[in-house]
Scaffold this active site. Structure first.
Site, PDB file in Angstrom:
ATOM      1  N   ASN A  76       0.773  -1.248   0.000  1.00 23.89           N
ATOM      2  CA  ASN A  76       0.000   0.000   0.000  1.00 23.89           C
ATOM      3  C   ASN A  76       0.804   1.297   0.000  1.00 23.89           C
ATOM      4  O   ASN A  76       0.277   2.340  -0.386  1.00 23.89           O
ATOM      5  CB  ASN A  76      -0.933   0.021   1.217  1.00 23.89           C
ATOM      6  N   TYR A  77       2.060   1.258   0.459  1.00 22.90           N
ATOM      7  CA  TYR A  77       2.799   2.515   0.626  1.00 22.90           C
ATOM      8  C   TYR A  77       4.109   2.579  -0.145  1.00 22.90           C
ATOM      9  O   TYR A  77       4.684   3.663  -0.283  1.00 22.90           O
ATOM     10  CB  TYR A  77       3.089   2.754   2.117  1.00 22.90           C
ATOM     11  N   LEU A  78       4.602   1.446  -0.620  1.00 19.37           N
ATOM     12  CA  LEU A  78       5.905   1.435  -1.286  1.00 19.37           C
ATOM     13  C   LEU A  78       5.740   1.363  -2.797  1.00 19.37           C
ATOM     14  O   LEU A  78       5.125   0.415  -3.309  1.00 19.37           O
ATOM     15  CB  LEU A  78       6.738   0.236  -0.801  1.00 19.37           C
TER      16      LEU A  78
END
Length: 545
Positions: free
Chosen positions: A502-504
C-alpha cells in the site's frame, strides 16, 4: 459494466443430534439461529479472545438477542454455558479437512474455480476484468485489532436485501439468490464499485471492487505513486513553510505547522472524526492532551515527546521522539491550561489541513506524505543495506530489513503468531541437522584428501570432488536456513505486507531486483506480481523514486 453480483456464503448447516449444548449441566436443544451464533463462539474456545471480558460480554449480549423468548428465560449466564462438545466437533471437522485426500482437495479446487469463473469476472467497456472481493464475508464474531471495544459482537449474515448493485445502463441485472431481491440497482459510472452494503458492527460501507490486477486499479496505483513522487519536488519548500509557522502569531498556524511536522517526520495518519461508539482511535489531528508527554531530557536526548495512543485498528502507537526545540516549546504552549480529554490541536481539523495541502500541490493530502516517506525510506535503506557481493538469500534479508524500517515507521505491528515458537523450533532443528551433516561430510573430505595424497588415484580424486560439491551445497542450504531464522525472528511482531502493498512504490523493489540480479519472485508472490504488473513492465534498474 456487467457482472453477476456478489457470491453469498452457504446457509448454516445444523449440528448433528449427538453434538449437544449444555446449560448449567442440562442439555438444551437450541433453535437454529441461536445454535448458529453459539457455533461461532464454540469454534473460538481455544483462542485468547474468549478469555477477554469485553469479548465475552459483547458476545453474550448479541447472542441473547438472537435467542427465542424461551431460550432467554433459561440462558442468562455465559459462565454456565458448556460449548465443549460443539468445540470438539468443529476441531474434528477441521482435522478431517487437513487430512483430505488428493482427490477431495482437487474436487474443492474445481468447485472454487467454477465459482470464480461465474462471479470473479466482469465486463468493463467490453473488456473482461477480474473482480476483487466478490465473496461476501460469512457471519461470525467480530475480533478487531488490539483492545477493540466491539470485539465479540455478532457480524450478521449479509442478505441480498442489504446489497446495492451497480451496473451499466442497459446491462443485464444479475439474478439475486432464489426467493430474494436486491435492495437497489443503480447505474453510476462515476464510481468503481460493483456492489455495496453496510455492515452492522461499525456501520461502514463494504464494497465489491475490481481486482488489484485490473487495468483501472493499476492506473490508480500508478497515479498514487506518481503523486507521491511529485511531492519530492516541493517537499523542501513545504518543510520551510511549516517551520516558519512554528513562530507564527496565529495559534492555528502554529498548530498546523507542528501537526505537519509529525505527519512528515513520523508518518502519522491525519486522523478523522468518528462516532462516539467506535474504538477510541486517533490520528495526528485528533490527538488529545493525554496522548503526549513532554520530557526535557530522556535518556541521552533532549526535547523528547512521548506518544501513547491507539492508532488505526486499535494498534498502540508508543514512541519516544526527540523533536526540534521550537516544536517542543509549541507543544508546551498547546497543552497549557488543558486537561485529559481536550484536543491538543484544537484549532486544526483534517479537512482544513488537507485543504491547505491541496493548495500547495495538486492531489496533495496528509496520506501522500506517508506514501512518500515510506518509499523514500525503502529506497534509502536498500542503498545502505545491500552488499553487491552477497548471494541472493543475503540480499533478500537486506530487502526485508529495509522493508522492516518502513513498517516500523508506519507502525505496522502484528501479534506474534501462535505457531511462531513451534515453527522456530522446527527451523532450529533443521539448522542443527544441517550443521551435523556438514561436520560429517567435512570429516569425509578430510579423509579423502589424505587418501588422494597417498595414492593419487583418479577414482578417489573424483570422489573427493563430488564430496566437496556436496559440502558446498550443504553450506549454501545452511546459510539459507540461518537467514530465514534471522528474518523470522526480526519480523515476528512486524507486518511487512501492509507497507509493501500500500505505501511502497513497487518500481523501487523491481528496479532493486533487476540491479542486484534477485528474482522478483523473492520479493513479490504471484498475486502481488499480478497487482504490480505495470511496475514490472515499467521499472528499469536505474529507476529513482
Amino acid at each position: 459494466m456487467e457482472h453477476k453480483g456478489p457470491y453469498f456464503p452457504p446457509p448454516y448447516e445444523p449440528l448433528p443430534d449427538d453434538v449437544k449444548f449444555y446449560y448449567d449441566g442440562e442439555h438444551i436443544k437450541l433453535s437454529l439461529g441461536t445454535e448458529e451464533v453459539a457455533s461461532f463462539y464454540a469454534k473460538m474456545l481455544d483462542h485468547d479472545y474468549t478469555s477477554k471480558d469485553i469479548f465475552n460480554k459483547n458476545f453474550f449480549e448479541d447472542w441473547r438477542k438472537e435467542m427465542t423468548s424461551e431460550e432467554r428465560k433459561i440462558i442468562k449466564d455465559l459462565s454456565k454455558c458448556n460449548f465443549k462438545e460443539m468445540h470438539a466437533y468443529f476441531t474434528m471437522k477441521a482435522e478431517e479437512r487437513r487430512n483430505w485426500t488428493k482427490e477431495q482437495k482437487q474436487e474443492l479446487k474445481k468447485e472454487n474455480e467454477k465459482i470464480l469463473e461465474e462471479y470473479g469476472y466482469c465486463l468493463m467497456d467490453g473488456h473482461k476484468q477480474r473482480v476483487g472481493n466478490f465473496k461476501i464475508e460469512p457471519p461470525g464474531l467480530f475480533r478487531g485489532r488490539g483492545d477493540h471495544p466491539k470485539q465479540g459482537k455478532l457480524k450478521k449474515r449479509t442478505m441480498p436485501e442489504d446489497v446495492i448493485i451497480n451496473i451499466g445502463q442497459g446491462a443485464k441485472i444479475p439474478e439475486p439468490p432464489e426467493g430474494h431481491k436486491w435492495q437497489k440497482v443503480i447505474h453510476d459510472n462515476k464510481v468503481s464499485w460493483l456492489a455495496c452494503w453496510v455492515e452492522n458492527i461499525q456501520g461502514s460501507y463494504k464494497y465489491v471492487m475490481l481486482n488489484p490486477t485490473s487495468r483501472l486499479k493499476g492506473e490508480k496505483d500508478w497515479q498514487k505513486y506518481e503523486t507521491a513522487r511529485k511531492l519530492k519536488d516541493c517537499v523542501q519548500k513545504i518543510r520551510e513553510d511549516y517551520e516558519e509557522d512554528w513562530k507564527s502569531k496565529e495559534m492555528r498556524l502554529r498548530q498546523r505547522g507542528v501537526a505537519l511536522y509529525f505527519i512528515d517526520k513520523l508518518a502519522l495518519r491525519a486522523g478523522h472524526e468518528k462516532d462516539d461508539d467506535t474504538a477510541d482511535t486517533v490520528g495526528c489531528c485528533s490527538l488529545r492532551f493525554e496522548h503526549i508527554k513532554l520530557h526535557d531530557e530522556w535518556e541521552d536526548k533532549e526535547h523528547v515527546v512521548e506518544f501513547d495512543f491507539l492508532g488505526k485498528d486499535s494498534v498502540r502507537y508508543w514512541n519516544f521522539v526527540p523533536v526540534e526545540k521550537k516544536v517542543f516549546k509549541n507543544l508546551k504552549l498547546f497543552k497549557k491550561g488543558k486537561q485529559d480529554g481536550d484536543d491538543l490541536f484544537d484549532r486544526l481539523s483534517t479537512t482544513s489541513l488537507n485543504k491547505y495541502l491541496s493548495d500547495l500541490m495538486d492531489g496533495l493530502t496528509a496520506k501522500v506524505f506517508r506514501t512518500y516517506n515510506a518509499s523514500m525510506t525503502l529506497q534509502d535503506q536498500l542503498g545502505k543495506l545491500t552488499e553487491p557481493e552477497d548471494n541472493v538469500n543475503a540480499k533478500v534479508l537486506s530487502y526485508n530489513r529495509a522493508n522492516r524500517a518502513v513498517a516500523i515507521l508506519c507502525n505496522h505491528q502484528r501479534s506474534v503468531p501462535k505457531t511462531f515458537d513451534k515453527s522456530m523450533s522446527n527451523l532450529q532443528n533443521k539448522i542443527a541437522d544441517k550443521k551435523k551433516a556438514i561436520k560429517d561430510i567435512k570429516k569425509e573430505v578430510k579423509e579423502l584428501k589424505i587418501q588422494v595424497k597417498e595414492s593419487k588415484d583418479d577414482k578417489t580424486r573424483k570422489q573427493l570432488e563430488k564430496k566437496k560439491g556436496q559440502a558446498q551445497r550443504l553450506e549454501d542450504q545452511l546459510f539459507k536456513l540461518e537467514v530465514t531464522a534471522t528474518d523470522k525472528e526480526e519480523n515476528k511482531e512486524i507486518a511487512l505486507g501492509t507497507s509493501k502493498l500500500n505505501y511502497l512504490d513497487p518500481r523501487i523493489s523491481v528496479a532493486w531486483c533487476k540491479k542486484h540480479e534477485v528474482p522478483v519472485e523473492k520479493v513479490y508472490n504471484k498475486t502481488q506480481r499480478e497487482k504490480f504488473a505495470w511496475a514490472l513492465d515499467m521499472a528499469e534498474k536505474d529507476f529513482v523514486f
